[in-house]
Design an enzyme around this catalytic site. Sequence first.
Site, PDB file in Angstrom:
ATOM      1  N   HIS A 140      -1.605   0.646  16.187  1.00 36.06           N
ATOM      2  CA  HIS A 140      -0.488   1.052  15.329  1.00 36.06           C
ATOM      3  C   HIS A 140       0.833   0.986  16.091  1.00 36.06           C
ATOM      4  O   HIS A 140       1.780   1.682  15.738  1.00 36.06           O
ATOM      5  CB  HIS A 140      -0.684   2.477  14.806  1.00 36.06           C
ATOM      6  CG  HIS A 140      -1.699   2.581  13.701  1.00 36.06           C
ATOM      7  ND1 HIS A 140      -3.034   2.373  13.904  1.00 36.06           N
ATOM      8  CD2 HIS A 140      -1.565   2.862  12.380  1.00 36.06           C
ATOM      9  CE1 HIS A 140      -3.685   2.538  12.761  1.00 36.06           C
ATOM     10  NE2 HIS A 140      -2.824   2.826  11.819  1.00 36.06           N
ATOM     11  N   GLU A 151      -4.537  -6.445   2.973  1.00 34.40           N
ATOM     12  CA  GLU A 151      -3.267  -7.080   3.338  1.00 34.40           C
ATOM     13  C   GLU A 151      -3.266  -8.572   3.038  1.00 34.40           C
ATOM     14  O   GLU A 151      -2.245  -9.149   2.672  1.00 34.40           O
ATOM     15  CB  GLU A 151      -2.959  -6.834   4.821  1.00 34.40           C
ATOM     16  CG  GLU A 151      -2.510  -5.411   5.149  1.00 34.40           C
ATOM     17  CD  GLU A 151      -3.662  -4.415   5.258  1.00 34.40           C
ATOM     18  OE1 GLU A 151      -4.835  -4.846   5.221  1.00 34.40           O
ATOM     19  OE2 GLU A 151      -3.390  -3.198   5.386  1.00 34.40           O
ATOM     20  N   GLU A 177       0.847  -1.191   0.000  1.00 34.14           N
ATOM     21  CA  GLU A 177       0.000   0.000   0.000  1.00 34.14           C
ATOM     22  C   GLU A 177       0.886   1.247   0.000  1.00 34.14           C
ATOM     23  O   GLU A 177       1.767   1.391   0.847  1.00 34.14           O
ATOM     24  CB  GLU A 177      -0.893  -0.006   1.244  1.00 34.14           C
ATOM     25  CG  GLU A 177      -1.894  -1.159   1.226  1.00 34.14           C
ATOM     26  CD  GLU A 177      -2.378  -1.542   2.625  1.00 34.14           C
ATOM     27  OE1 GLU A 177      -2.115  -0.790   3.581  1.00 34.14           O
ATOM     28  OE2 GLU A 177      -3.011  -2.603   2.763  1.00 34.14           O
ATOM     29  N   ASP A 233       0.895  -4.225  13.013  1.00 33.13           N
ATOM     30  CA  ASP A 233      -0.452  -4.537  13.503  1.00 33.13           C
ATOM     31  C   ASP A 233      -1.302  -5.164  12.394  1.00 33.13           C
ATOM     32  O   ASP A 233      -2.175  -5.981  12.660  1.00 33.13           O
ATOM     33  CB  ASP A 233      -1.136  -3.267  13.991  1.00 33.13           C
ATOM     34  CG  ASP A 233      -0.225  -2.453  14.888  1.00 33.13           C
ATOM     35  OD1 ASP A 233      -0.437  -2.452  16.095  1.00 33.13           O
ATOM     36  OD2 ASP A 233       0.734  -1.839  14.357  1.00 33.13           O
ATOM     37  N   PHE A 234      -1.039  -4.766  11.162  1.00 37.83           N
ATOM     38  CA  PHE A 234      -1.843  -5.260  10.040  1.00 37.83           C
ATOM     39  C   PHE A 234      -1.417  -6.666   9.599  1.00 37.83           C
ATOM     40  O   PHE A 234      -2.056  -7.269   8.744  1.00 37.83           O
ATOM     41  CB  PHE A 234      -1.791  -4.298   8.845  1.00 37.83           C
ATOM     42  CG  PHE A 234      -2.025  -2.851   9.191  1.00 37.83           C
ATOM     43  CD1 PHE A 234      -2.698  -2.490  10.355  1.00 37.83           C
ATOM     44  CD2 PHE A 234      -1.564  -1.839   8.358  1.00 37.83           C
ATOM     45  CE1 PHE A 234      -2.895  -1.150  10.684  1.00 37.83           C
ATOM     46  CE2 PHE A 234      -1.759  -0.502   8.685  1.00 37.83           C
ATOM     47  CZ  PHE A 234      -2.421  -0.154   9.850  1.00 37.83           C
TER      48      PHE A 234
END
Lengths: 318, 321
Positions: A132, A63, A29, A88-89
């Site tokens: 985050h 993701e 991204e 975190d993702f």
Amino acid sequence: MAEMTYSEALNLALREEMRRDPAVFVMGEDVAVWGDRGGVFGVTRGLAGEFGLDRVRDTPINEEAIVGVAVGAALTGMRPVVEIMYSDFLTLTMEPLVNQAAKLRYMFGGQARVPLVVRTNLGASGGKAAQHSQSLESWMMHVPGLQVAMPSTPADARALLKTAIRDDNPVVFFEHKLLYFQRGEVPGPEEWLEFGRAAVRRKGRHATVVAAQAMLGMVLVVASRLASAGPGRSRCRRATWPSTTSTRPWRGFAAPTFRFPTARRWRRWWRLVRPPSSRDFGRFWRGPGGARQGSASRGSRALVAPSAWPVTAVDHLR
Amino acid sequence: MAASTSTDTNVEVLRRMMLIRAFDSLLPDLYTRGLIRGSSHAAIGQEAVAVGACAALAADDYITSTHRGHGHTIAKGGDVNRMMAELMGREDGYCRGKGGSMHIADFSIGMLGANGIVGGGFGIAAGAALSARLRKSGQVALCFFGDGAINQSSFHGVANLAGIWKLPLILLCEDNRFAMSGRAEQMIAGGDPVKRAQAYGFPGVSVDGMDVLAVRAAVAEARVRALAGDGPTLVVAACYRFQGHFSGDTQSYRSKEEMAPWLERDPIPAFRSRLLAEGGLTEAEADALEEEVATSIAEALEFAQASPWPEAAEAWEDVDG
């Protein structure tokens, strides 16, 4: 030998590997056109300009698809380096990362390789709360088939990323938000680091402290203080390559021990672990020559050190 | 109806369907005799989808498969000896015994693996399509998945990505009406899965999954689109799972009355009759074909039983980290 930031060192590693091997490509991204030509933290800055939008691909926000597609590309002759904007993702990538990337080589009896690098970052930085700021490296370490890399300095960042890209197995590559703008010397182009070895940052005789990334700087400050306080010199290691199934033990690793301290020891302990003063910060964030590390205009907030000190390590040192 | 193709190919199409039927028909017996363990899922009734789709692909095109994947491997040209050895966990199995029924893969024929995760093949197939695009190799990737998998988030992520990047990808939905006990009409919002393609801006094609030539024609057309740079196609092949989800399934969720019309449309006798009627095959040749298939399966069983067990030390091979 050149001086650069951790972020610039990662960028250099990507450039060098993409120039060397046409199978290497970058996907994620906002890696191509965001901000100053790529990357929320600037790691992919300018890559799209040099290599084109085919090899530096901005993706939709999904993701799971980013890592899923990267696994398929890795199985069929490419060497994808994907960026997950915050670690975190990674939670959204668990299926392709844990069920597919980590297991396919094993479950297919060795007929497949998954040369995949998932770059992401960890660490708390400036009020972004708990979605985050996580540090999920120990979670990833417990997945057989995934390798975990955590560079602590600009030199390590460049060398370890090159090693990760050349490795035939999936690597989760954790960068640290507080280190992106830290400056350091980076050696010549063919420098790379073997996985699974620790680096001794400071030699000593009495105790061993294992630390990585931002905590390494903290440990070195404390070790200096301890050395001047007189309990003996200390040895600091930076662990670059923790592994759950590795048969290579960390040389010199010692388990921490703990004794209930007496009042006298408590006072002495407090002198050693008291919260850092502004003078300590100056020492931590300035290089040996006293130069400010990182640019105040773009990174000063990110340079605030965490308040927790490695108490266990200091207990051990005492 | 599908365009006619050469008789030789049609005979081979029939042979592969028969081989899948014979292979999967053996599974309950293998369990009873204690020769295989774990889960395995028969694709009996769905042979026309696997064989029709693979007959439209080139030898080096990629496929990804599902937990019900024996048929896909056979259709792509896999070796039943190594498949049987894999089911039995033997050294000569495709995965040296580490994968079993749900993870058979043969990279030498572009078969990128069956998958134990419903929807696990979407990313792999799309990644293979992206890889083919970047390497300019002229390959396409076909992802087999069921009507259950179309509800996974991975379908959405990959359909969107393949749509915007116009990847050379064919999404082949084997709509066998059931996700274990969940009926397609009960579990898929909007009813027909083929409608979902429209949202991603690529064609959705419904095809009779009991007609092998119709499947082949639909996939051939999708392949032409993919190679022309026009992007993915969703092909939904309506078929029916003749047996339970796995060997021990009591199938309390469906009735014999419901199954009967589907069983009458069995794709293998239908295609055999058609070839006989069109003169592409004689009765004697058809019987010989059946015998040949039975012999292949018997030999596969012998091969697998003669294959050694893997060394214990191999449990630690092929994993780092």
